[in-house]
Scaffold this motif. Structure first.
Motif, mmCIF file in Angstrom:
data_model
loop_
_atom_site.group_PDB
_atom_site.id
_atom_site.type_symbol
_atom_site.label_atom_id
_atom_site.label_comp_id
_atom_site.label_asym_id
_atom_site.label_seq_id
_atom_site.Cartn_x
_atom_site.Cartn_y
_atom_site.Cartn_z
ATOM 1 N N VAL A 1 -3.682 14.611 -6.136
ATOM 2 C CA VAL A 1 -2.999 13.578 -5.373
ATOM 3 C C VAL A 1 -2.129 14.250 -4.325
ATOM 4 O O VAL A 1 -1.526 15.303 -4.569
ATOM 5 C CB VAL A 1 -2.132 12.700 -6.311
ATOM 6 N N TYR B 1 -9.528 8.774 -1.206
ATOM 7 C CA TYR B 1 -9.178 7.363 -1.141
ATOM 8 C C TYR B 1 -7.693 7.162 -1.378
ATOM 9 O O TYR B 1 -7.003 8.030 -1.876
ATOM 10 C CB TYR B 1 -10.009 6.520 -2.110
ATOM 11 N N SER B 2 -7.246 5.962 -0.957
ATOM 12 C CA SER B 2 -5.863 5.578 -1.163
ATOM 13 C C SER B 2 -5.836 4.171 -1.754
ATOM 14 O O SER B 2 -6.815 3.439 -1.700
ATOM 15 C CB SER B 2 -5.080 5.623 0.146
ATOM 16 N N GLU B 3 -4.700 3.827 -2.274
ATOM 17 C CA GLU B 3 -4.530 2.507 -2.899
ATOM 18 C C GLU B 3 -4.449 1.422 -1.838
ATOM 19 O O GLU B 3 -3.870 1.616 -0.777
ATOM 20 C CB GLU B 3 -3.247 2.532 -3.723
ATOM 21 N N VAL B 4 -5.059 0.285 -2.123
ATOM 22 C CA VAL B 4 -4.982 -0.857 -1.189
ATOM 23 C C VAL B 4 -4.151 -1.972 -1.784
ATOM 24 O O VAL B 4 -3.958 -2.053 -2.957
ATOM 25 C CB VAL B 4 -6.380 -1.401 -0.820
ATOM 26 N N THR C 1 0.829 -1.186 0.000
ATOM 27 C CA THR C 1 0.000 0.000 0.000
ATOM 28 C C THR C 1 0.873 1.250 0.000
ATOM 29 O O THR C 1 2.039 1.214 0.346
ATOM 30 C CB THR C 1 -0.941 0.028 1.218
ATOM 31 N N SER C 2 0.257 2.341 -0.365
ATOM 32 C CA SER C 2 0.940 3.615 -0.440
ATOM 33 C C SER C 2 0.241 4.603 0.481
ATOM 34 O O SER C 2 -0.952 4.488 0.727
ATOM 35 C CB SER C 2 0.892 4.129 -1.885
ATOM 36 N N ARG D 1 0.025 7.647 -0.372
ATOM 37 C CA ARG D 1 -0.539 8.650 -1.277
ATOM 38 C C ARG D 1 -2.054 8.570 -1.246
ATOM 39 O O ARG D 1 -2.626 7.496 -1.121
ATOM 40 C CB ARG D 1 -0.049 8.435 -2.703
ATOM 41 N N MET D 2 -2.680 9.707 -1.325
ATOM 42 C CA MET D 2 -4.129 9.714 -1.369
ATOM 43 C C MET D 2 -4.627 10.589 -2.493
ATOM 44 O O MET D 2 -3.970 11.553 -2.894
ATOM 45 C CB MET D 2 -4.747 10.107 -0.030
ATOM 46 N N ILE D 3 -5.776 10.205 -3.009
ATOM 47 C CA ILE D 3 -6.430 10.943 -4.080
ATOM 48 C C ILE D 3 -7.632 11.653 -3.484
ATOM 49 O O ILE D 3 -8.447 11.038 -2.785
ATOM 50 C CB ILE D 3 -6.868 9.995 -5.211
ATOM 51 N N SER E 1 -9.641 16.693 -9.331
ATOM 52 C CA SER E 1 -8.947 15.565 -8.723
ATOM 53 C C SER E 1 -7.501 15.958 -8.503
ATOM 54 O O SER E 1 -6.915 16.672 -9.325
ATOM 55 C CB SER E 1 -9.037 14.341 -9.636
#
Length: 101
Positions: A62, A98-101, A2-3, A5-7, A60
């Motif tokens: 990041v 959201y963030s990457e999972v 996971t990162s 980073r968030m969007i 949008s």
């Protein structure tokens, strides 16, 4: 892996007539004000093309971390844009973070 980073995405509709100069000015002013905040990356402006919802546009961006996201929220350029433009010209919106999972 996971990162952190968030969007941050916000979809919205404006009170302005579709295709109007006021609508375009809002989008361009949003891009100018928000994309130049130091912690904002990959800022994009989108136009809704589906008829599946009632929103017209999206912003949008990041962030490298939640701390950067929080810094964005209190940044004077963001606060000014929200107070001077967003609250007066946006009729509906939905935020998605959201963030990457």
């Amino acid at each position: 892996m996971t990162s952190n980073r968030m969007i941050h995405s916000v979809i919205f509709s404006l009170k302005h007539e579709k295709g109007s100069a006021e609508e375009l000015r809002f989008l361009e002013d949003g891009r100018s004000a928000l994309s130049t905040i130091e912690v904002v990356q990959e800022f994009k402006v989108f136009k809704q093309i589906s008829h599946k919802n009632t929103y017209d546009f999206g912003f949008s961006m990041v962030f490298d971390s939640e701390a950067d996201y929080e810094a964005y929220h209190v940044h004077p350029q963001h606060v000014a844009f929200v107070e001077d433009r967003w609250e007066k010209e946006v009729v509906q919106f939905l935020e998605i973070d959201y963030s990457e999972v």
